[in-house]
Design an enzyme around this catalytic site. Structure first.
Site, mmCIF file in Angstrom:
data_model
loop_
_atom_site.group_PDB
_atom_site.id
_atom_site.type_symbol
_atom_site.label_atom_id
_atom_site.label_comp_id
_atom_site.label_asym_id
_atom_site.label_seq_id
_atom_site.Cartn_x
_atom_site.Cartn_y
_atom_site.Cartn_z
ATOM 1 N N LYS A 48 0.853 -1.205 0.000
ATOM 2 C CA LYS A 48 0.000 0.000 0.000
ATOM 3 C C LYS A 48 0.881 1.244 0.000
ATOM 4 O O LYS A 48 2.075 1.179 0.327
ATOM 5 C CB LYS A 48 -0.882 -0.015 1.253
ATOM 6 C CG LYS A 48 -0.092 0.044 2.558
ATOM 7 C CD LYS A 48 -0.974 -0.134 3.789
ATOM 8 C CE LYS A 48 -0.139 -0.091 5.056
ATOM 9 N NZ LYS A 48 -0.944 -0.425 6.251
ATOM 10 N N TYR A 96 14.166 30.503 6.567
ATOM 11 C CA TYR A 96 13.015 31.295 7.010
ATOM 12 C C TYR A 96 12.928 31.384 8.531
ATOM 13 O O TYR A 96 13.118 30.391 9.236
ATOM 14 C CB TYR A 96 11.719 30.673 6.486
ATOM 15 C CG TYR A 96 11.589 30.704 4.985
ATOM 16 C CD1 TYR A 96 11.712 31.894 4.280
ATOM 17 C CD2 TYR A 96 11.330 29.542 4.282
ATOM 18 C CE1 TYR A 96 11.577 31.920 2.892
ATOM 19 C CE2 TYR A 96 11.187 29.554 2.901
ATOM 20 C CZ TYR A 96 11.319 30.750 2.221
ATOM 21 O OH TYR A 96 11.180 30.761 0.861
HETATM 22 C C1 LIG Z 1 -0.147 -1.463 6.872
HETATM 23 C C2 LIG Z 1 -0.746 -2.718 7.372
HETATM 24 C C3 LIG Z 1 0.069 -3.847 7.619
HETATM 25 C C4 LIG Z 1 1.582 -3.818 7.554
HETATM 26 O O1 LIG Z 1 2.088 -3.331 8.778
HETATM 27 P P1 LIG Z 1 3.668 -3.269 9.032
HETATM 28 O O2 LIG Z 1 3.803 -2.927 10.463
HETATM 29 O O3 LIG Z 1 4.209 -2.225 8.139
HETATM 30 O O4 LIG Z 1 4.189 -4.626 8.707
HETATM 31 C C5 LIG Z 1 -0.551 -5.024 7.969
HETATM 32 N N1 LIG Z 1 -1.906 -5.101 8.090
HETATM 33 C C6 LIG Z 1 -2.705 -4.030 7.888
HETATM 34 C C7 LIG Z 1 -4.181 -4.184 8.048
HETATM 35 C C8 LIG Z 1 -2.157 -2.804 7.544
HETATM 36 O O5 LIG Z 1 -2.949 -1.748 7.356
#
Ligand SMILES: *Cc1c(COP(=O)(O)O)cnc(C)c1O
Length: 379
Positions: free
Chosen positions: A35, A265
């Site tokens: 994702k 800034y």
């Molecule tokens: C993002 C996510 C993961 C992965 O988590 P990590 O800690 O990056 O391994 C697993 N399950 C769900 C539902 C997530 O949203």
């Protein structure tokens, strides 16, 4: 090849990390969570590398992300779990994307299956304590009943039950045990309701690495695949993981300034003595957090720190009075990755976590895919 700024993504590191986790988790399968454009690393190249290294599933938050992978030719089992009423359920079903369902989605998914003329593959999500998505334990049996009716009608198949953990990065916390108890209960109820589950899954990276009792049939690997540690007190190296992203730029300007020179800034920084300033052409428009103070960089193999505010396109590094200005413009600046500081150090400087540091690197920074030294035998 000439370049000005880039995020180098080492696909051999991704493969190494997946193989390492696959070994740890076996016989559980590995879902590569890609994702958010693979946490900034690039969803498609990472998905390809992860599947080559033994991952068997792809995980997405959004159906639109999963559809993009299907468009690119990925046929591996895929799950998406965060929906709204406008999610393209029907297209997801047509393209063989499994859907996480917490409750309200069920009727919509069934209707979409009817219009797609094909049963949806559904993973029911139980909220075992995180308080985000997922069905409450109170409503679980009602959800199972509704899903069973749709399954009876041929509109869907419940193939999975899953949950998400809240404190797995602190392995001793009792809430993980409570969540696992609730998960086992929810799974048992689903099995008693007659569902023939292919996959029960609840482990994210911290749980994969610290709690084998969370693995069940599949683990959902995000952060660890990118080579980063989810734990405060353990580095990537401690976990035998290889950070896959290296963020670099070329020095854009260099000048010697007197004591009392204000920088960036707000003039929140003033030089304490005559010194050499180097300008780094990366800013919050590239994903470098504006909240970072004294962000670490390596230039010429030595550690320096940012001074003054991070701007949209640039920030300044105070290199001290002893550095040679000759040849500095164009020199490589490593923000994090091989030969430089870590994403964890930037997270520390910005009051955030390594997850965010890599994920926020913006599309303005070209991703360049490299094959490093973490080959099949070179571990
Ligand atoms: C993002 C996510 C993961 C992965 O988590 P990590 O800690 O990056 O391994 C697993 N399950 C769900 C539902 C997530 O949203």
């Amino acid at each position: 090849m000439s370049w000005e700024r880039r995020a180098e993504i080492d696909l051999s590191a991704i493969r190494h990390n997946v193989r390492r986790v696959a070994e740890l988790a076996a016989p559980a399968q590995v879902m590569a969570v890609v994702k958010a454009d693979a946490y900034g690393h690039g969803a498609l190249p990472v998905a390809r590398a992860a599947l080559e290294a033994g991952a068997t599933w792809l995980g997405f938050a959004h159906v639109s992300e999963a559809l993009a992978a299907r468009d690119a030719g990925f046929t591996a089992p895929a799950l998406a779990w965060l929906h709204t009423p406008d999610t393209a359920f029907s297209e997801a079903i047509s393209r063989n994307i499994d859907l996480g369902v917490s409750g309200w989605e069920l009727d919509r998914v069934a209707a979409a299956a009817e219009s797609a003329a094909r049963p949806a593959r559904v993973h029911l999500k139980i909220d075992t304590g995180l308080g985000r998505n997922g069905c409450t334990p109170e409503n679980w049996e009602a959800l199972l009943g509704a899903a069973a009716a749709y399954q009876e009608d041929g509109l869907l198949r419940v193939v999975g039950v899953f949950s998400h953990l809240s404190v797995a990065d602190e392995p001793d916390r009792v809430e993980t045990d409570q969540q696992l108890d609730a998960f086992r209960t929810a799974v048992a109820l689903a099995e008693n309701a007659g569902f023939d589950l292919e996959v029960r899954h609840t482990a994210n990276t911290p749980a994969i690495l610290s709690r084998p009792d969370t693995h069940f049939d599949m683990v959902r690997l995000g952060l660890g695949m990118y080579g980063l540690s989810p734990f405060r007190d353990q580095t990537s190296e401690d976990l035998s993981l290889r950070p896959a992203m290296r963020l670099v730029a070329r020095v854009a300007n260099a000048k010697t300034v007197p004591a009392g020179q204000g920088v960036s800034y707000g003039l929140t920084y003033r030089t304490g003595h005559p010194t050499l300033l180097a300008l780094v052409p990366l800013g919050y428009g590239d994903g470098v957090p504006r909240s970072a103070t004294s962000g670490p960089v390596h230039i010429r193999g030595r550690l320096f720190r940012s001074c003054g505010r991070v701007a949209m396109d640039q920030f300044v590094v105070d290199m001290g009075p002893d550095e040679d200005i000759a040849g500095l413009v164009g020199a490589e600046v490593v923000l994090f990755g091989d030969g430089g500081p870590s994403a964890d150090e930037w997270a520390e400087s910005a009051g955030t976590i390594n997850y965010e540091i890599v994920t926020r690197v913006s599309p303005r920074v070209p991703r360049v895919y490299v094959e490093g030294s973490w080959g099949e035998t070179g571990e």
